[in-house]
Design a protein around this motif. Structure first.
Motif, PDB file in Angstrom:
ATOM      1  N   GLY A 266       1.349  -1.083  -0.089  1.00 58.43           N
ATOM      2  CA  GLY A 266       0.112  -0.018   0.065  1.00 58.43           C
ATOM      3  C   GLY A 266       0.915   0.863  -0.028  1.00 58.43           C
ATOM      4  N   LEU A 267       1.961   1.420   0.726  1.00 54.40           N
ATOM      5  CA  LEU A 267       2.554   2.566   1.492  1.00 54.40           C
ATOM      6  C   LEU A 267       3.348   2.828  -0.526  1.00 54.40           C
ATOM      7  CD1 LEU A 267       4.314   1.755   4.488  1.00 54.40           C
ATOM      8  CD2 LEU A 267       3.574   3.579   3.681  1.00 54.40           C
TER       9      LEU A 267
ATOM     10  N   PRO B 281      -3.696   9.178  -3.358  1.00 56.39           N
ATOM     11  CA  PRO B 281      -4.185   9.019  -1.475  1.00 56.39           C
ATOM     12  C   PRO B 281      -4.709   7.009  -1.373  1.00 56.39           C
ATOM     13  CG  PRO B 281      -5.111  10.489  -2.043  1.00 56.39           C
ATOM     14  CD  PRO B 281      -4.837  10.636  -3.312  1.00 56.39           C
ATOM     15  N   LEU B 282      -4.940   6.501  -0.150  1.00 60.46           N
ATOM     16  CA  LEU B 282      -5.049   5.375  -0.481  1.00 60.46           C
ATOM     17  C   LEU B 282      -5.614   4.729   1.332  1.00 60.46           C
ATOM     18  CD1 LEU B 282      -5.448   2.561  -2.161  1.00 60.46           C
ATOM     19  CD2 LEU B 282      -2.985   2.218  -0.822  1.00 60.46           C
ATOM     20  N   MET B 283      -6.600   4.466   0.329  1.00 59.33           N
ATOM     21  CA  MET B 283      -7.608   3.933   2.532  1.00 59.33           C
ATOM     22  C   MET B 283      -8.010   2.187   2.393  1.00 59.33           C
ATOM     23  SD  MET B 283     -11.030   5.395   4.051  1.00 59.33           S
ATOM     24  CE  MET B 283     -12.512   5.589   2.152  1.00 59.33           C
TER      25      MET B 283
ATOM     26  N   LEU C  87      -5.280   5.401   6.352  1.00 59.80           N
ATOM     27  CA  LEU C  87      -4.979   6.107   5.244  1.00 59.80           C
ATOM     28  C   LEU C  87      -3.902   6.912   4.362  1.00 59.80           C
ATOM     29  CD1 LEU C  87      -7.033   8.538   3.626  1.00 59.80           C
ATOM     30  CD2 LEU C  87      -6.995   9.595   5.319  1.00 59.80           C
ATOM     31  N   LEU C  88      -3.402   6.441   3.985  1.00 60.81           N
ATOM     32  CA  LEU C  88      -1.909   6.326   2.887  1.00 60.81           C
ATOM     33  C   LEU C  88      -2.314   7.826   1.912  1.00 60.81           C
ATOM     34  CD1 LEU C  88      -1.501   2.717   2.269  1.00 60.81           C
ATOM     35  CD2 LEU C  88      -0.918   4.305   4.524  1.00 60.81           C
ATOM     36  N   VAL C  89      -1.775   8.794   2.765  1.00 63.26           N
ATOM     37  CA  VAL C  89      -1.383  10.190   1.891  1.00 63.26           C
ATOM     38  C   VAL C  89      -0.622  10.561   1.023  1.00 63.26           C
ATOM     39  CG1 VAL C  89      -2.341  12.086   1.946  1.00 63.26           C
ATOM     40  CG2 VAL C  89      -3.375  11.036   2.885  1.00 63.26           C
ATOM     41  N   PRO C  90      -0.149  10.577  -0.538  1.00 67.01           N
ATOM     42  CA  PRO C  90       1.225  10.776  -0.540  1.00 67.01           C
ATOM     43  C   PRO C  90       1.298  12.025  -0.131  1.00 67.01           C
ATOM     44  CG  PRO C  90      -0.443  11.099  -2.309  1.00 67.01           C
ATOM     45  CD  PRO C  90      -0.926  10.868  -0.960  1.00 67.01           C
ATOM     46  N   LEU C  91       2.805  12.375  -0.046  1.00 61.26           N
ATOM     47  CA  LEU C  91       3.413  13.860   0.210  1.00 61.26           C
ATOM     48  C   LEU C  91       3.577  13.646  -1.274  1.00 61.26           C
ATOM     49  CD1 LEU C  91       5.684  13.090   3.381  1.00 61.26           C
ATOM     50  CD2 LEU C  91       3.372  13.856   3.432  1.00 61.26           C
ATOM     51  N   VAL C  92       3.584  14.558  -2.053  1.00 64.37           N
ATOM     52  CA  VAL C  92       3.564  15.815  -3.249  1.00 64.37           C
ATOM     53  C   VAL C  92       3.784  16.849  -2.925  1.00 64.37           C
ATOM     54  CG1 VAL C  92       3.274  15.609  -5.470  1.00 64.37           C
ATOM     55  CG2 VAL C  92       2.515  13.610  -3.927  1.00 64.37           C
ATOM     56  N   THR C  93       5.055  18.101  -3.618  1.00 68.04           N
ATOM     57  CA  THR C  93       5.292  19.209  -3.965  1.00 68.04           C
ATOM     58  C   THR C  93       5.425  19.375  -5.213  1.00 68.04           C
ATOM     59  OG1 THR C  93       6.397  21.495  -3.042  1.00 68.04           O
ATOM     60  CG2 THR C  93       7.089  18.918  -2.768  1.00 68.04           C
ATOM     61  N   HIS C  94       5.263  20.228  -6.266  1.00 70.43           N
ATOM     62  CA  HIS C  94       5.572  20.655  -7.434  1.00 70.43           C
ATOM     63  C   HIS C  94       5.793  19.049  -8.394  1.00 70.43           C
ATOM     64  CE1 HIS C  94       5.663  24.884  -6.029  1.00 70.43           C
ATOM     65  NE2 HIS C  94       6.302  24.251  -5.325  1.00 70.43           N
ATOM     66  N   GLU C  95       4.410  18.467  -8.336  1.00 77.96           N
ATOM     67  CA  GLU C  95       4.423  17.212  -8.961  1.00 77.96           C
ATOM     68  C   GLU C  95       6.084  16.447  -8.351  1.00 77.96           C
ATOM     69  OE1 GLU C  95       2.223  16.341 -11.060  1.00 77.96           O
ATOM     70  OE2 GLU C  95       1.668  18.646 -10.175  1.00 77.96           O
ATOM     71  N   GLU C  96       6.827  16.397  -7.653  1.00 79.03           N
ATOM     72  CA  GLU C  96       7.639  15.612  -6.332  1.00 79.03           C
ATOM     73  C   GLU C  96       7.129  14.888  -5.476  1.00 79.03           C
ATOM     74  OE1 GLU C  96      12.027  15.676  -5.207  1.00 79.03           O
ATOM     75  OE2 GLU C  96      11.339  17.695  -5.535  1.00 79.03           O
TER      76      GLU C  96
ATOM     77  N   PRO D  50     -14.618   3.027   7.070  1.00 75.71           N
ATOM     78  CA  PRO D  50     -13.474   3.762   5.856  1.00 75.71           C
ATOM     79  C   PRO D  50     -13.889   5.331   6.960  1.00 75.71           C
ATOM     80  CG  PRO D  50     -15.996   3.486   5.396  1.00 75.71           C
ATOM     81  CD  PRO D  50     -14.840   2.591   6.863  1.00 75.71           C
ATOM     82  N   PHE D  51     -12.523   5.914   6.545  1.00 69.57           N
ATOM     83  CA  PHE D  51     -12.356   7.420   7.131  1.00 69.57           C
ATOM     84  C   PHE D  51     -13.292   8.130   6.528  1.00 69.57           C
ATOM     85  CE2 PHE D  51      -8.057   5.499   8.299  1.00 69.57           C
ATOM     86  CZ  PHE D  51      -8.032   6.201   9.057  1.00 69.57           C
ATOM     87  N   SER D  52     -14.010   9.070   7.326  1.00 73.21           N
ATOM     88  CA  SER D  52     -15.007  10.518   6.675  1.00 73.21           C
ATOM     89  C   SER D  52     -14.243  10.377   5.250  1.00 73.21           C
ATOM     90  CB  SER D  52     -15.392  10.625   7.879  1.00 73.21           C
ATOM     91  OG  SER D  52     -14.659  12.240   8.169  1.00 73.21           O
ATOM     92  N   PRO D  53     -15.494  11.744   4.622  1.00 71.28           N
ATOM     93  CA  PRO D  53     -13.898  12.963   3.277  1.00 71.28           C
ATOM     94  C   PRO D  53     -13.476  13.408   4.118  1.00 71.28           C
ATOM     95  CG  PRO D  53     -17.248  12.005   2.862  1.00 71.28           C
ATOM     96  CD  PRO D  53     -16.632  11.120   4.210  1.00 71.28           C
ATOM     97  N   GLN D  54     -14.410  14.827   5.430  1.00 72.41           N
ATOM     98  CA  GLN D  54     -13.906  15.636   5.829  1.00 72.41           C
ATOM     99  C   GLN D  54     -12.374  15.226   6.622  1.00 72.41           C
ATOM    100  OE1 GLN D  54     -16.889  14.029   6.550  1.00 72.41           O
ATOM    101  NE2 GLN D  54     -18.590  15.513   5.848  1.00 72.41           N
TER     102      GLN D  54
END
Length: 153
Positions: A62-63, A72-74, A96-105, A120-124
């Motif tokens: 998943g990571l 993102p991946l839930m 909940l796995l969320v990518p760290l992205v800045t300027h497409e990197e 599941p995690f809520s949309p909020q």
């Protein structure tokens, strides 16, 4: 790391409560050795790496998927998901796995977990996690730029 991203500030006592999470972990990408390295915190003092290929860590698939695809991946139930291998009793139930992205990197992945029960995690919560991940990515990028500037001077 120093400053804003120091281990003492990485996991503020309020962040898990806001997201109804039991833990937050930061994994930073290392393209040189093809891995993601978890940043040590006061609660989890040991840093470790998750290799891009065939890593035994329970959520390595998943990571890597989150990091490579920059999406993102839930995982609502870690015990019934093909991206989780060999979860044990102490493994979080939902992630909940969320990518760290800045300027497409892609810089890494923010992992938010809940140990109590699956679901599941809520949309909020997902939107808040995405916002936090963007802020962390921006801070890391600024810190890298400052470090490079200091080395030049």
């Amino acid at each position: 790391m120093r400053g804003w991203l120091s281990p003492g500030r990485l996991q503020s006592p309020n962040t898990p409560e806001l997201l109804k999470a039991s833990g937050i972990h930061l994994f930073l990408g290392n393209r040189g050795v093809q891995s993601l390295t978890r940043v040590a915190t006061p609660n989890h003092r040991e840093a470790f790496s998750v290799a891009f290929k065939d890593d035994p860590h329970f959520v390595a698939k998943g990571l890597m998927l989150c990091y490579r695809n920059r999406t993102p991946l839930m995982i609502a139930d870690s015990r019934n998901n093909s991206l989780v291998t060999n979860p044990d009793v102490n493994s979080p139930r939902s992630l909940l796995l969320v990518p760290l992205v800045t300027h497409e990197e892609a810089l890494g992945v923010l992992e938010i977990d809940r140990s109590e029960c699956p679901g599941p995690f809520s949309p909020q919560d997902q939107a808040a996690a995405h916002h936090v991940a963007n802020q962390v990515a921006s801070a890391i990028k600024l810190q890298e730029q400052q470090s490079l500037r200091e080395q030049l001077f």
